[in-house]
Structures are given as structure tokens and as C-alpha cells.
Design an enzyme around this catalytic site. Structure first.
Site, PDB file in Angstrom:
ATOM      1  N   GLU A   1       1.024  -1.279   0.047  1.00 54.47           N
ATOM      2  CA  GLU A   1       0.045   0.307   0.108  1.00 54.47           C
ATOM      3  C   GLU A   1       0.849   1.127  -0.081  1.00 54.47           C
ATOM      4  OE1 GLU A   1      -3.226   0.014  -0.253  1.00 54.47           O
ATOM      5  OE2 GLU A   1      -3.740  -2.131  -0.188  1.00 54.47           O
TER       6      GLU A   1
ATOM      7  N   CYS B   1      -2.229   9.357   2.347  1.00 57.32           N
ATOM      8  CA  CYS B   1      -1.800   8.872   1.018  1.00 57.32           C
ATOM      9  C   CYS B   1      -2.565   9.212  -0.185  1.00 57.32           C
ATOM     10  CB  CYS B   1      -1.532   7.393   1.233  1.00 57.32           C
ATOM     11  SG  CYS B   1      -3.061   6.393   1.452  1.00 57.32           S
TER      12      CYS B   1
END
EC number: 1.2.1.3
Length: 485
Positions: A207, A241
Site C-alpha cells: 500500500e 496517502c
């Protein structure tokens, strides 16, 4: 480190993490931990990121509790073996797919949302029946300490272990053999994790991040657009993010966007942003200085104020940004929002496609055909149209990247699948050996022809039932015609 991993592996091999009842008990215990020790958890998050407890709860704890409830509700169905369609050769056999735990999983967390980014994948790993070693980020040391303290009080101490430390400890961990590695962080470290995993042929979920673009079409409501972008960009001081990294729009829209973001920032954080309990700080001095370096030579249209002592950077907007400058060469991961002028949607699409695939794409327009066109003509981990970040909240979606923004996905059922092996199982009888002669030597064209007939026709229960009914109907008709009835 090797001894600790082996201890966890022996606990997994004992088989006690596999029963559904045990998994449900551990998930319920995890929920109890979050609820009973909520204040301790929120205090740790607040200390790491200068985050208010209300923000810590809404941005991290709610997500964790929602994920646990979703797992508890659906896990009994997910663990059940699923029958598959069969061909004529296997129509009398039992054929199903059985989800199976992978084994010992390593979860390496990130510092920007230090609680949810380790607990949410942990939920999936427990649900799938695995043993887990958790390595929180050392940069969010308060959260790392509270997780290491609390988990052994609520979960099985042999199956679920927290290991704290820095680069040295992580490097030693990566030398060990795991059955899956789940990493959240930046692309550079993601490559290191993948290289280490390759030595053991260990599958990975990465991720990562990237520069998530936000295209604003001239056909939209700029008041609403700028409110939503301001919320998503400056939440957690830009350290998200999937925050919009930069804006693409026609040059004529820049001044309006700056003005409306300015008004929204005032509405959200007040006249004195530094005093707002809803505005966080940069995690450490190194990241603070890195973000400041991105401002060099830029046209600052809003914000730009900084305070090194408190690692404060005001919500900042840059205009007329040259794509070749430093701020457009790396993920910003801070409260700086560049605006890059483009002529139209075609140029915006080309701009996105000429760069690495982002973790998220955001498109604002009243024209849904334009939004869907950009979806069709670009690639990204996920998309939200006319908003930002919100696709993260839907646990029926897989969350993950593509290309340099990551590989694999999690959340909800996708977490369960990530940490499971879908094991195909075929149970045959030792009877009916005559039919098996078709596959035994010596071979012949007749056997090949019969093999094609049996293997290229698939059956499920419904079709088999129809076949039986049809056969019985034919038999009945024959008997009637023969005068038996």
C-alpha cells in the site's frame, strides 16, 4: 528475531487460529480493546501527530470499529466452502473452493494514520485465520507503544505479536520467512520489502502512494468543489496517502480556486490556524524541511507561513506551477497544493497518463460523461468523482494501488481474500472405475473424442437437475407410448 518468528509459527501450526469460533472471539476481543482503552489510544495518536482526540476518533477509531463489525457479520459466510460448476467427468464428485489461512503474516505499518493502518489489516488477517507479527512505524512511537502494550492484554499472545523498533529491527524481520507481507508506506521502501520477500517467494501487499491528481472542469460548482478539496488536502496536515496532490484546471479558474480555498480554510480553521485544534503538524523535522524545499522558486498564492519549532506549515496553494519543478516530481505528503494549468480535459488526461499511476484520481464536473471518460482513459488505484478520499470509506471496495502506487488490496471481504489461499478441493469416489479408463494408457482417438465430450461440458446443480428431469420425462414418454400406462 528468528526465534520470535518461529514461536509465532509454532502457535499457528497448533491449529488454534483456524476455527471460526476462535476467529470471532479474537475479533470481539479486539473490538473490546478499542472500546475499553479508547482514551489511551486517542491520547497516543494525539501525541504523535498533534491531533485532537475528536479527529483521531473520526479518522481512525471509527474505521476500525466499522471494519470489525463488518467482519463479524460476514465471516461465517466467507469461511464456508463454495461449490463450483463441474464438467461431465466430475459431475458425480464433490468440487468446492475452501478458503485457507496463509500462515504467519507480517504487517508493517505507517506513521500518518498509525493506528488504523496496522489494525485494519490485522482484522483481515485474524478473520482469515492467520498468525500475525505487527511492526508499527517507529516515527509514531506513542501509538506503537500503546499497541504493543494493549494487544497482548486482549488477544492470543502467541499468535499475535507486536515488535517495535527502527530500520535495524525491520531489516532483521524482513530476513525471516513469512507467508505474506503487508506493507504500508512509500514506494522506495516498498521496493526493499518486495526484494526481501522475493528471496522466500513470499507474496506481498504494498500500500504505497504517489501524486494523486485532481481535475476541475469549468462546468462545476466551485464553492462545493473547493470545500471538498480543502477538507481532503489539509486533513492530517496533508499527510494522507490519497490526499489530492495537485490540481489540474484551465488557467482562468486558478484565481477563483485560490480565493474559495482561502475562504474555506478560514471557515474550517479560523483566523489563527496555528491555534485550531483541527489542524495537525508535520510528523518530524526531516519531513518539515523536505516540504519547505518544495516551495523554493514557487508562486505562493495562499499560505506559506511556517514555524520550525512546532513543525507548522500553513495550508498553502501554489499557482502556475511548472510540471518540471521539484514539487511535481515527488509525492508532497504535506499541506501544499500546486495548481498546474491545462488547456482542457484532453491535456489533463495526457498529463496524468505520462506519469506514474497514482493511488487515487479525483474529477470534478457536472458532466458525468466527462468523469467516466477520464475513468476510462486513465489508470489509478481508485477514483472518486465530485469528491475526494471518500472511496476509502466504502469497505465493499478494494483499497489499493496499481503500478508504482502499490499492488494488492484490502478492506472488508478483500482483506479476507488477501490473507487467504483459495484452495480447490475435488473429492472423488473409488467406484465407477470404468469411466476412468478413458484417461489411462494406451491412448486412442476414440478416448480423445470421449475426453473432449466429458471435459468441455460443464454442469452445475441446476443444469444437472434439469438433465435428470428431462431424462425422466423421456423415459415416461417411452413407457406411455409402449402402452405401460
Amino acid at each position: 528475531m528468528e526465534r520470535e518468528v518461529q514461536r509465532v509459527r509454532q502457535a499457528f501450526l497448533s491449529g488454534r487460529s483456524r476455527p471460526l469460533r476462535f476467529r470471532l472471539q479474537q475479533l470481539e476481543a479486539l473490538r473490546r480493546m478499542v472500546q475499553e482503552r479508547e482514551k489511551d489510544i486517542l491520547a497516543a495518536i494525539a501525541a504523535d501527530l498533534c491531533k485532537s482526540e475528536l479527529n483521531a476518533y473520526s479518522q481512525e477509531v471509527i474505521t476500525v470499529l466499522g471494519e470489525i463489525d463488518f467482519m463479524l457479520e460476514n465471516l461465517p459466510e466467507w469461511v464456508t466452502a463454495k461449490p463450483v460448476k463441474k464438467n461431465l467427468l466430475t459431475m458425480m464428485d464433490e468440487a468446492y473452493i475452501q478458503p485457507q489461512p496463509l500462515g504467519v503474516v507480517l504487517i508493517i505499518g505507517a506513521w500518518n494514520y498509525p493506528f488504523v493502518l496496522i489494525i485494519q489489516p490485522l482484522i483481515g488477517a485474524i478473520a482469515a485465520g492467520n498468525a500475525v507479527i505487527i511492526k508499527p512505524s517507529e516515527l509514531s512511537e506513542n501509538t506503537a507503544k500503546i499497541v504493543a502494550k494493549l494487544l497482548p492484554q486482549y488477544l492470543d499472545q502467541d499468535l499475535y505479536v507486536v515488535i517495535n523498533g527502527g530500520v535495524e529491527e525491520t531489516t532483521e524481520l524482513l530476513k525471516q520467512r513469512f507467508d505474506h507481507i503487508f506493507y504500508t508506506g512509500n514506494t522506495a521502501v516498498g521496493k526493499i520489502v518486495m526484494e526481501a520477500a522475493a528471496k522466500h517467494l513470499t507474496p506481498v501487499t504494498l500500500e504505497l502512494g504517489g501524486k494523486s491528481p485532481c481535475y476541475i472542469d469549468k462546468d462545476c460548482d466551485l464553492d462545493i468543489v473547493c470545500r471538498r478539496i480543502t477538507w481532503g488536502k489539509y486533513m492530517n496536515c496533508g499527510q494522507t496517502c490519497i490526499a489530492p496532490d495537485y490540481i489540474l484546471c484551465e488557467a482562468s479558474l486558478q484565481s477563483q480556486i485560490v480565493w474559495k480555498i482561502k475562504e474555506t480554510v478560514k471557515e474550517f480553521y479560523g483566523e489563527n490556524i496555528k491555534e485550531s485544534p483541527d489542524y495537525e503538524r508535520i510528523i518530524n523535522l526531516r519531513h518539515f524541511k523536505r516540504i519547505l524545499s518544495l516551495l523554493e522558486g514557487q508562486k505562493i498564492a495562499l499560505g506559506g507561513e511556517t514555524d520550525e519549532a512546532t513543525r507548522y506549515i500553513a495550508p498553502t496553494v501554489l499557482t502556475d506551477v511548472d510540471p518540471k519543478t521539484k514539487v511535481m516530481q515527488e509525492e508532497i505528503f504535506g499541506p501544499v497544493l500546486p495548481i498546474v494549468p491545462v488547456k482542457n480535459v484532453d491535456e489533463a488526461t495526457d498529463f496524468i497518463n505520462e506519469r506514474e499511476k497514482p493511488l487515487a484520481l479525483y474529477v470534478f464536473s457536472h458532466n458525468h460523461k466527462l468523469i467516466k471518460r477520464m475513468i476510462d482513459e486513465t489508470s489509478s488505484g481508485g477514483v472518486t468523482g465530485n469528491d475526494v478520499i471518500m472511496h476509502f470509506t466504502l469497505n465493499s471496495f478494494p483499497f489499493g494501488g496499481v503500478g508504482s502506487s502499490g499492488m494488492g488490496a484490502y478492506h472488508g471481504k478483500h482483506s479476507f481474500d488477501t490473507f487467504s489461499h483459495q484452495r480447490p478441493c475435488l473429492l472423488k469416489s473409488l467406484k465407477r472405475e470404468g469411466a476412468n479408463k478413458l484417461r489411462y494408457p494406451p491412448n486412442s482417438q476414440s478416448k480423445v473424442d470421449w475426453g473432449k465430450f466429458f471435459l468441455l461440458r460443464r454442469f452445475n446443480k441446476e443444469k444437472l437437475g434439469l438433465l435428470v428431469l428431462t431424462f425422466l420425462g423421456i423415459v415416461a414418454a417411452v413407457l406411455v407410448n409402449a402402452g405401460y400406462y
